[in-house]
Enzyme design. Structure first.
Site, PDB file in Angstrom:
ATOM      1  N   ARG A  28       0.824  -1.220   0.000  1.00  0.00           N
ATOM      2  CA  ARG A  28       0.000   0.000   0.000  1.00  0.00           C
ATOM      3  C   ARG A  28       0.856   1.267   0.000  1.00  0.00           C
ATOM      4  O   ARG A  28       0.436   2.297  -0.521  1.00  0.00           O
ATOM      5  CB  ARG A  28      -0.952  -0.022   1.215  1.00  0.00           C
ATOM      6  CG  ARG A  28      -2.021   1.099   1.195  1.00  0.00           C
ATOM      7  CD  ARG A  28      -3.081   0.865   2.266  1.00  0.00           C
ATOM      8  NE  ARG A  28      -4.174   1.825   2.212  1.00  0.00           N
ATOM      9  CZ  ARG A  28      -4.283   2.900   3.004  1.00  0.00           C
ATOM     10  NH1 ARG A  28      -3.360   3.151   3.920  1.00  0.00           N
ATOM     11  NH2 ARG A  28      -5.322   3.713   2.891  1.00  0.00           N
ATOM     12  N   ILE A  54      -7.077   7.805  -0.853  1.00  0.00           N
ATOM     13  CA  ILE A  54      -7.038   6.344  -0.955  1.00  0.00           C
ATOM     14  C   ILE A  54      -7.923   5.864   0.192  1.00  0.00           C
ATOM     15  O   ILE A  54      -7.803   6.339   1.323  1.00  0.00           O
ATOM     16  CB  ILE A  54      -5.584   5.809  -0.869  1.00  0.00           C
ATOM     17  CG1 ILE A  54      -5.528   4.280  -0.922  1.00  0.00           C
ATOM     18  CG2 ILE A  54      -4.853   6.302   0.362  1.00  0.00           C
ATOM     19  CD1 ILE A  54      -4.071   3.731  -1.054  1.00  0.00           C
ATOM     20  N   SER A  55      -8.886   4.990  -0.110  1.00  0.00           N
ATOM     21  CA  SER A  55      -9.843   4.572   0.923  1.00  0.00           C
ATOM     22  C   SER A  55      -9.128   3.893   2.081  1.00  0.00           C
ATOM     23  O   SER A  55      -8.043   3.327   1.938  1.00  0.00           O
ATOM     24  CB  SER A  55     -10.862   3.592   0.340  1.00  0.00           C
ATOM     25  OG  SER A  55     -11.579   4.174  -0.718  1.00  0.00           O
ATOM     26  N   GLN A  56      -9.809   3.924   3.233  1.00  0.00           N
ATOM     27  CA  GLN A  56      -9.304   3.238   4.426  1.00  0.00           C
ATOM     28  C   GLN A  56      -9.248   1.730   4.128  1.00  0.00           C
ATOM     29  O   GLN A  56     -10.184   1.186   3.530  1.00  0.00           O
ATOM     30  CB  GLN A  56     -10.306   3.517   5.553  1.00  0.00           C
ATOM     31  CG  GLN A  56      -9.902   2.970   6.876  1.00  0.00           C
ATOM     32  CD  GLN A  56     -10.957   3.275   7.938  1.00  0.00           C
ATOM     33  OE1 GLN A  56     -11.802   4.151   7.767  1.00  0.00           O
ATOM     34  NE2 GLN A  56     -10.899   2.535   9.023  1.00  0.00           N
ATOM     35  N   PRO A  57      -8.180   1.051   4.527  1.00  0.00           N
ATOM     36  CA  PRO A  57      -8.072  -0.384   4.250  1.00  0.00           C
ATOM     37  C   PRO A  57      -9.296  -1.191   4.709  1.00  0.00           C
ATOM     38  O   PRO A  57      -9.755  -2.087   4.002  1.00  0.00           O
ATOM     39  CB  PRO A  57      -6.814  -0.805   5.015  1.00  0.00           C
ATOM     40  CG  PRO A  57      -5.973   0.434   5.036  1.00  0.00           C
ATOM     41  CD  PRO A  57      -6.937   1.580   5.145  1.00  0.00           C
TER      42      PRO A  57
END
Ligand code: SAH
Length: 204
Positions: A28, A54-57
């Protein structure tokens, strides 16, 4: 650090082993501008330029789990962004079609995929509201930006049995899953509150 992140996501309720394994594999930190590993492996969203994130995992894992990706299935992603969600889908062996409306991000991420050897079937610069009729129907469609309403085009581009995972709402979004039961029937499930950058419609 990736293994730790995967443990955090499992503790938060992600059960699909394939999704957890994807999180363990994908670097990531390379999807962020400033590759601070400590930022990259916290369970947090992060700016990627052009006012996007970038979206939260956890969100990526949660949405991916809802899609029930099988090898070779055909998935449409709306909101390529950094490409991290795309990479997760590719590592599950999906055939991925991904659409981004921000030119700057589209160009940057397309180059990055090339460098990394990630191979979506198509990376498209355009408006995801319309879906991708020429490649429909899809086994799954994932929207990675908050939609004020559910685009009808996306529902119509699902196979029977296909799944649309879409955060719906303006200030806050409800993660919503639609499963197509027949030409005209959809089962709808609401799965909790999330926060996304908005899905923007092109007015022209
Ligand atoms: N999947 C991405 C999340 C990026 S945030 C990741 O893992 O990094 C959401 C993205 O949706 C942004 O890049 C934004 O530009 C894009 N977006 C917003 N409205 C869109 C639209 N109508 N069509 C396609 N992409 C859109």
């Amino acid at each position: 650090m990736r293994n730790k992140l995967a443990e955090v996501l499992a503790a938060k309720g992600i059960k699909d082993v394939n999704v957890i394994n994807a999180i363990k594999q994908i670097p990531r930190h390379l999807f962020l501008d400033s590759s601070f590993v400590d930022h990259a492996y916290q369970d947090k969203a992060f700016p990627i330029g052009a006012d996007q994130t970038i979206s939260q995992p956890y969100t990526v894992a949660f949405q991916t789990e809802l899609l029930k990706v099988k090898p070779n299935c055909k998935i449409l992603e709306i909101g390529t962004g950094s490409g991290y969600q795309t990479a997760v889908l590719l590592s599950l062996k999906a055939k991925v079609y991904t659409i981004e409306r921000q030119l700057e991000l589209f160009k940057k991420t397309k180059l990055f995929f090339g460098k990394m050897g990630y191979r979506p079937k198509k990376i498209i610069f355009g408006d995801g509201y319309k879906g991708l009729p020429e490649e429909a129907p899809f086994d799954g469609i994932i929207v990675t930006a908050g939609a004020p309403e559910v685009p009808k085009a996306l529902l119509s581009q699902l196979k029977i049995g296909g799944r649309l995972v879409i955060p719906v709402g303006i200030d806050e979004q409800t993660m919503t899953l639609f499963i197509r039961k027949s030409d005209t029937e959809f089962e709808k499930k609401e799965l909790g509150a999330f926060r996304f950058v908005p899905l923007l419609e092109d007015k022209n």
